[in-house]
Scaffold this active site. Structure first.
Site, PDB file in Angstrom:
ATOM      1  N   SER A 100       0.809  -1.217   0.000  1.00  0.00           N
ATOM      2  CA  SER A 100       0.000   0.000   0.000  1.00  0.00           C
ATOM      3  C   SER A 100       0.846   1.272   0.000  1.00  0.00           C
ATOM      4  CB  SER A 100      -0.963  -0.045   1.185  1.00  0.00           C
ATOM      5  OG  SER A 100      -1.840   1.045   1.154  1.00  0.00           O
ATOM      6  N   ASP A 243      -2.233   6.435  -3.284  1.00  0.00           N
ATOM      7  CA  ASP A 243      -1.160   5.727  -2.573  1.00  0.00           C
ATOM      8  C   ASP A 243      -0.668   4.602  -3.506  1.00  0.00           C
ATOM      9  OD1 ASP A 243      -3.487   4.200  -2.316  1.00  0.00           O
ATOM     10  OD2 ASP A 243      -2.810   3.286  -0.448  1.00  0.00           O
ATOM     11  N   ASP A 245      -1.093   1.442  -3.918  1.00  0.00           N
ATOM     12  CA  ASP A 245      -1.993   0.449  -4.531  1.00  0.00           C
ATOM     13  C   ASP A 245      -3.330   1.069  -4.926  1.00  0.00           C
ATOM     14  OD1 ASP A 245      -2.842   0.705  -1.871  1.00  0.00           O
ATOM     15  OD2 ASP A 245      -3.508  -1.375  -1.742  1.00  0.00           O
ATOM     16  N   ASP A 247      -5.958   2.450  -3.578  1.00  0.00           N
ATOM     17  CA  ASP A 247      -7.290   2.330  -2.979  1.00  0.00           C
ATOM     18  C   ASP A 247      -7.695   3.669  -2.354  1.00  0.00           C
ATOM     19  OD1 ASP A 247      -5.474   2.051  -0.903  1.00  0.00           O
ATOM     20  OD2 ASP A 247      -6.409   0.265  -0.038  1.00  0.00           O
TER      21      ASP A 247
HETATM   22 MG    MG Z   1      -3.594   1.512  -0.018  1.00  0.00          MG
END
Ligand code: MG
Length: 454
Positions: A100, A243, A245, A247
């Site tokens: 992440s 960020d 990844d 999300d």
């Molecule tokens: Mg994330």
């Protein structure tokens, strides 16, 4: 040894430095434990853009298939892409190789259930038990799982996002947007979705590079300086940063100002609830009163949760809520999927700005204004329970929410006092109508923690 608590899974999966804690060997063994836990079916596996990802993904797939489960390898993708295609393919679950927002040397493992949400805590505990007891199941030679490579996951996900946006509105507005995916996997989706919705898109830090040469993957005021300058430089309507990844999505208005996540959450809540009054919205206790104000305006209900995206997701399903959000830039649009989703949020904000004919800063300026202060103080882990107990006794006549630490309401604001889950400290997070009062309340929170330790 009898384990009493989880040792591998934290608040968002398993994390650690690649080739130290998160090794290829570890991924094979935990992959087999995950597959043993799921017992049967197909597991979707994806990864973000870190330098260790191909190595760890290959090991993970080896572990899963060794235990007899089939894998669909969707390759590089944002975490919400993997989450979206799990129910799409009718898979048993999913595994995302990602750390992440953590620094480049880290990597990690997130395990998703068949609904795309990360598995609940008791299932994480079960996987750990299989792992530590060495109880992985290994299939016979003719029952070893198969691997199918699938390159369409990002396309399927993009189409899923666009279903919830009125493209006629966004096309007419001809917005100019700067996207900063931090050299992460958000660059595979967000610039394309926005372009397909008629925006003129400029991408910075767009190529995938696991050394994160442009900026660190955590969106903060410091890491988003370049995006802020670029938005002003090209006179963009707004900027959006993800960020590592993707999300989460953090927005920069047309003046280059980085906006707190719960203000953009407020805008989205306003748009969704105006069309669906009388609905439920889920948010952690750390969120601004702004959200409560908007929810009340539309005769809707707010459901508070502990801090953490998995809790928000699971509560959305339990309460049949229409929307969820976090102050760190996580927005959960249930009709799309009940998990936080950076590209979906970017598309929603584009539609909101396009529809309004106003600038992002003007739209945000119409929302109620609150001020925050965040402070922390040390406290040994063994004293944390005592501290909370004593604070509750001392403030028992106050209006408060006690589902995660305690959030104490005063006439003109609130303070949330929470023990850190990972460090020996307490956080005091306050909000009020003036900065002075917010600071005062946060300091009061700290004094309560200090007094309760004696
Ligand atoms: Mg994330």
């Amino acid at each position: 040894m009898v384990r009493t608590q989880k040792q591998l899974f934290g608040t968002n999966g398993i994390r650690g430095v690649a080739n130290e804690r998160i090794t290829a060997e570890f991924c094979i063994n935990i992959g087999s434990a995950i597959a043993t836990h799921f017992e049967k079916g197909t597991i979707i596996v994806g990864c973000d853009g870190r330098t260790s990802n191909q190595m760890l993904k290959s090991a993970m797939i080896s572990g899963i298939t060794a235990s007899g489960l089939d894998v669909i390898d969707i390759g590089l993708c944002p975490t919400p892409t993997l989450q979206y295609v799990i129910p799409y393919y009718g898979a048993r679950g999913g595994v995302m190789i990602t750390a992440s927002h953590n620094p480049p040397q880290y990597n990690g493992i997130k395990v998703m259930a068949d609904d795309g949400i990360e598995i609940p805590s008791d299932e994480e505990y079960n996987i750990e038990t299989i792992y530590f007891d060495g109880k992985q199941y290994f299939a016979e030679w003719d029952k070893i799982g198969r691997v199918q490579t699938e390159s369409k996951a990002c396309d399927i996900y993009k189409e899923g996002i666009k279903k919830h946006i009125d493209a006629e509105i966004t096309r007419k507005a001809k917005l100019k947007v700067v996207v900063d995916p931090a050299n992460g996997v958000g660059g595979l989706v967000t610039p394309y979705v926005l372009r397909e919705l008629g925006c003129s898109v400029i991408t910075i830090n767009g190529h995938i590079d696991g050394t994160f040469p442009g900026r660190l993957p955590e969106p903060t005021p410091k890491t988003l300086e370049m995006l802020s300058k670029m938005v002003k430089c090209v006179s963009a309507d707004f900027g959006v940063a993800h960020d590592g990844d993707a999300d989460r999505a953090v927005f920069i208005d047309e003046k280059g100002v980085i906006q707190p996540g719960d203000r953009t959450f407020g805008l989205v809540a306003n748009r969704i609830l105006s069309a669906n009054p009388g609905s439920k919205v889920v948010t952690p206790v750390s969120s601004s009163s702004l959200i409560e104000d908007i929810v009340r305006k539309y005769d809707s209900e707010i459901v508070w949760t502990k801090v953490g995206s998995i809790t928000v997701s699971r509560t959305i399903l339990k309460e049949n809520a229409i929307l969820g959000g976090e102050e760190n830039g996580g927005i959960f649009l249930t009709e799309h999927q009940p998990v936080r989703d950076g590209a979906m949020t970017a598309a929603l904000i584009a539609e909101i700005v396009a529809q309004s004919n106003k600038s992002l800063s003007a739209l945000l300026g119409e929302l109620p204004q609150y001020y925050n202060e965040k402070l922390k103080t040390s406290c040994p882990n063994e004293k944390k329970a005592q501290v909370i107990q004593r604070i509750l006794e001392k403030t028992k006549d106050s209006d408060q929410i006690t589902i995660d630490g305690t959030k104490i309401f005063t006439e003109d604001g609130w303070v949330l006092i929470r023990p850190s889950g990972t460090e020996p400290l307490f956080r005091s997070f306050a909000e009020a109508k003036t900065q002075e009062r917010a600071t005062e309340l946060a300091k009061w929170g700290i004094s309560l923690v200090k007094d309760a330790q004696n």
